[in-house]
Design a protein around this motif. Sequence first.
Motif, PDB file in Angstrom:
ATOM      1  N   ASP A   1      -5.650  -1.099  -7.870  1.00 56.62           N
ATOM      2  CA  ASP A   1      -6.999  -1.140  -7.632  1.00 56.62           C
ATOM      3  C   ASP A   1      -7.283  -1.720  -6.464  1.00 56.62           C
ATOM      4  N   LEU A   2      -6.967  -3.085  -6.148  1.00 58.34           N
ATOM      5  CA  LEU A   2      -7.221  -3.808  -5.180  1.00 58.34           C
ATOM      6  C   LEU A   2      -6.778  -3.223  -3.607  1.00 58.34           C
ATOM      7  N   LEU A   3      -5.546  -2.574  -3.570  1.00 59.64           N
ATOM      8  CA  LEU A   3      -5.077  -1.716  -2.556  1.00 59.64           C
ATOM      9  C   LEU A   3      -5.882  -0.920  -1.936  1.00 59.64           C
ATOM     10  N   LEU A   4      -6.574   0.193  -3.256  1.00 63.91           N
ATOM     11  CA  LEU A   4      -7.306   1.129  -3.009  1.00 63.91           C
ATOM     12  C   LEU A   4      -8.571   0.793  -2.027  1.00 63.91           C
ATOM     13  N   VAL A   5      -8.914  -0.377  -2.382  1.00 69.93           N
ATOM     14  CA  VAL A   5     -10.295  -0.802  -1.880  1.00 69.93           C
ATOM     15  C   VAL A   5      -9.975  -1.326  -0.109  1.00 69.93           C
ATOM     16  N   LEU A   6      -8.841  -2.224  -0.117  1.00 65.51           N
ATOM     17  CA  LEU A   6      -8.358  -2.566   1.029  1.00 65.51           C
ATOM     18  C   LEU A   6      -7.798  -1.874   2.078  1.00 65.51           C
ATOM     19  N   SER A   7      -6.698  -1.022   1.587  1.00 62.62           N
ATOM     20  CA  SER A   7      -5.982  -0.301   2.560  1.00 62.62           C
ATOM     21  C   SER A   7      -5.762   1.014   2.055  1.00 62.62           C
ATOM     22  N   GLY A   8      -6.493   1.699   1.113  1.00 62.05           N
ATOM     23  CA  GLY A   8      -6.193   3.261   0.697  1.00 62.05           C
ATOM     24  C   GLY A   8      -6.820   4.051   1.751  1.00 62.05           C
ATOM     25  N   PRO A   9      -7.120   5.348   1.380  1.00 61.60           N
ATOM     26  CA  PRO A   9      -7.618   6.280   2.478  1.00 61.60           C
ATOM     27  C   PRO A   9      -8.793   6.270   3.033  1.00 61.60           C
TER      28      PRO A   9
ATOM     29  N   ALA B   1     -11.542  11.946  -4.066  1.00 58.35           N
ATOM     30  CA  ALA B   1     -12.877  11.400  -4.366  1.00 58.35           C
ATOM     31  C   ALA B   1     -13.128  11.376  -5.713  1.00 58.35           C
ATOM     32  N   HIS B   2     -12.501  12.249  -6.781  1.00 58.32           N
ATOM     33  CA  HIS B   2     -12.784  12.467  -8.083  1.00 58.32           C
ATOM     34  C   HIS B   2     -12.195  10.938  -8.662  1.00 58.32           C
ATOM     35  N   ARG B   3     -10.883  10.583  -8.166  1.00 57.82           N
ATOM     36  CA  ARG B   3     -10.235   9.241  -8.700  1.00 57.82           C
ATOM     37  C   ARG B   3     -11.321   8.107  -8.316  1.00 57.82           C
ATOM     38  N   LEU B   4     -11.566   8.049  -7.127  1.00 58.22           N
ATOM     39  CA  LEU B   4     -12.379   7.027  -6.742  1.00 58.22           C
ATOM     40  C   LEU B   4     -13.861   6.931  -7.499  1.00 58.22           C
ATOM     41  N   LEU B   5     -14.385   8.030  -7.834  1.00 57.58           N
ATOM     42  CA  LEU B   5     -15.552   8.116  -8.444  1.00 57.58           C
ATOM     43  C   LEU B   5     -15.318   7.950  -9.936  1.00 57.58           C
ATOM     44  N   GLY B   6     -14.311   7.590 -10.411  1.00 59.07           N
ATOM     45  CA  GLY B   6     -13.833   7.181 -11.671  1.00 59.07           C
ATOM     46  C   GLY B   6     -13.330   8.316 -12.603  1.00 59.07           C
ATOM     47  N   THR B   7     -13.178   9.498 -12.179  1.00 65.57           N
ATOM     48  CA  THR B   7     -12.470  10.502 -13.122  1.00 65.57           C
ATOM     49  C   THR B   7     -11.016  10.179 -13.362  1.00 65.57           C
TER      50      THR B   7
ATOM     51  N   PHE C   1       0.610  -6.564 -13.320  1.00 64.86           N
ATOM     52  CA  PHE C   1      -0.263  -6.615 -12.439  1.00 64.86           C
ATOM     53  C   PHE C   1      -0.204  -5.263 -11.498  1.00 64.86           C
ATOM     54  N   PHE C   2       0.450  -4.328 -12.090  1.00 57.78           N
ATOM     55  CA  PHE C   2       0.630  -2.991 -11.580  1.00 57.78           C
ATOM     56  C   PHE C   2      -0.952  -2.655 -11.101  1.00 57.78           C
ATOM     57  N   SER C   3      -1.704  -2.354 -12.175  1.00 54.87           N
ATOM     58  CA  SER C   3      -3.104  -1.637 -12.181  1.00 54.87           C
ATOM     59  C   SER C   3      -3.950  -2.422 -11.189  1.00 54.87           C
ATOM     60  N   PRO C   4      -3.999  -3.930 -11.412  1.00 53.65           N
ATOM     61  CA  PRO C   4      -4.847  -4.499 -10.723  1.00 53.65           C
ATOM     62  C   PRO C   4      -4.627  -4.314  -9.195  1.00 53.65           C
ATOM     63  N   VAL C   5      -3.277  -4.708  -8.644  1.00 55.51           N
ATOM     64  CA  VAL C   5      -2.914  -4.562  -7.378  1.00 55.51           C
ATOM     65  C   VAL C   5      -3.205  -3.320  -6.982  1.00 55.51           C
TER      66      VAL C   5
ATOM     67  N   SER D   1       0.850  -1.211   0.020  1.00 54.06           N
ATOM     68  CA  SER D   1       0.084   0.141   0.065  1.00 54.06           C
ATOM     69  C   SER D   1       0.790   1.301  -0.103  1.00 54.06           C
ATOM     70  N   ALA D   2       1.812   1.308   0.915  1.00 60.65           N
ATOM     71  CA  ALA D   2       2.640   2.294   0.970  1.00 60.65           C
ATOM     72  C   ALA D   2       3.418   2.601  -0.328  1.00 60.65           C
ATOM     73  N   LEU D   3       3.953   1.682  -0.988  1.00 62.22           N
ATOM     74  CA  LEU D   3       4.554   1.564  -2.257  1.00 62.22           C
ATOM     75  C   LEU D   3       3.744   1.970  -3.553  1.00 62.22           C
TER      76      LEU D   3
END
Length: 197
Positions: free
Chosen positions: A85-93, A117-123, A79-83, A22-24
Amino acid sequence: MRTSPVLPIPLFRSENQATLLSALFLSEKKFSVQDLSSNLEIPYPTVHREIGRLLKSGLITEERIGNYRYFEPNRISPFFSPVRDLLLVLSGPVPLLQRELIHIPGIEWAALFGSWAHRLLGTEGKIPHDVDVLVVGNPDVRQVNKACSLVGKKLGWEVNPVILTLHEWDKDTPFLRQVRSGGLVPVIGTAERNISH
């Protein structure tokens, strides 16, 4: 004594690995082993061992600057984008703020606004360098600031809380019109007032 957040589903080999990833992956910065150990409060030998595993897997890359080694995600890995995206859901802000703010009395609700918020809402766009969080209610300001500082340290970004009472949130100001029109990502509860007016 530091307590590690429990991930909602056991997708990573260990909580330390998930925390390091997550940090990386959720930062534009490069980190040394010492940086990661200090920021995340994980023992240096553990970080060193996990970094070695991540390098072998190809998930991260290494850059040497003088006597120092710095690490960042391997952005050309499939694997960069999938990992990330997964980290955003599990241990993001959102989950990190939720875990820190949920115990503070007086918070009616809290949400991300602005670039995150814009990123997480799809912008589309780059991952922002800071996090804006709206906290509504009558909490202890020091506790909110401390919680946001702790999350910022874990994420490697500045976390900027804006604290409003329910009465202040109900006002119609240029700032609040902009916040509402940009969209909110819930952290705790939901907004008492429609954000699209």
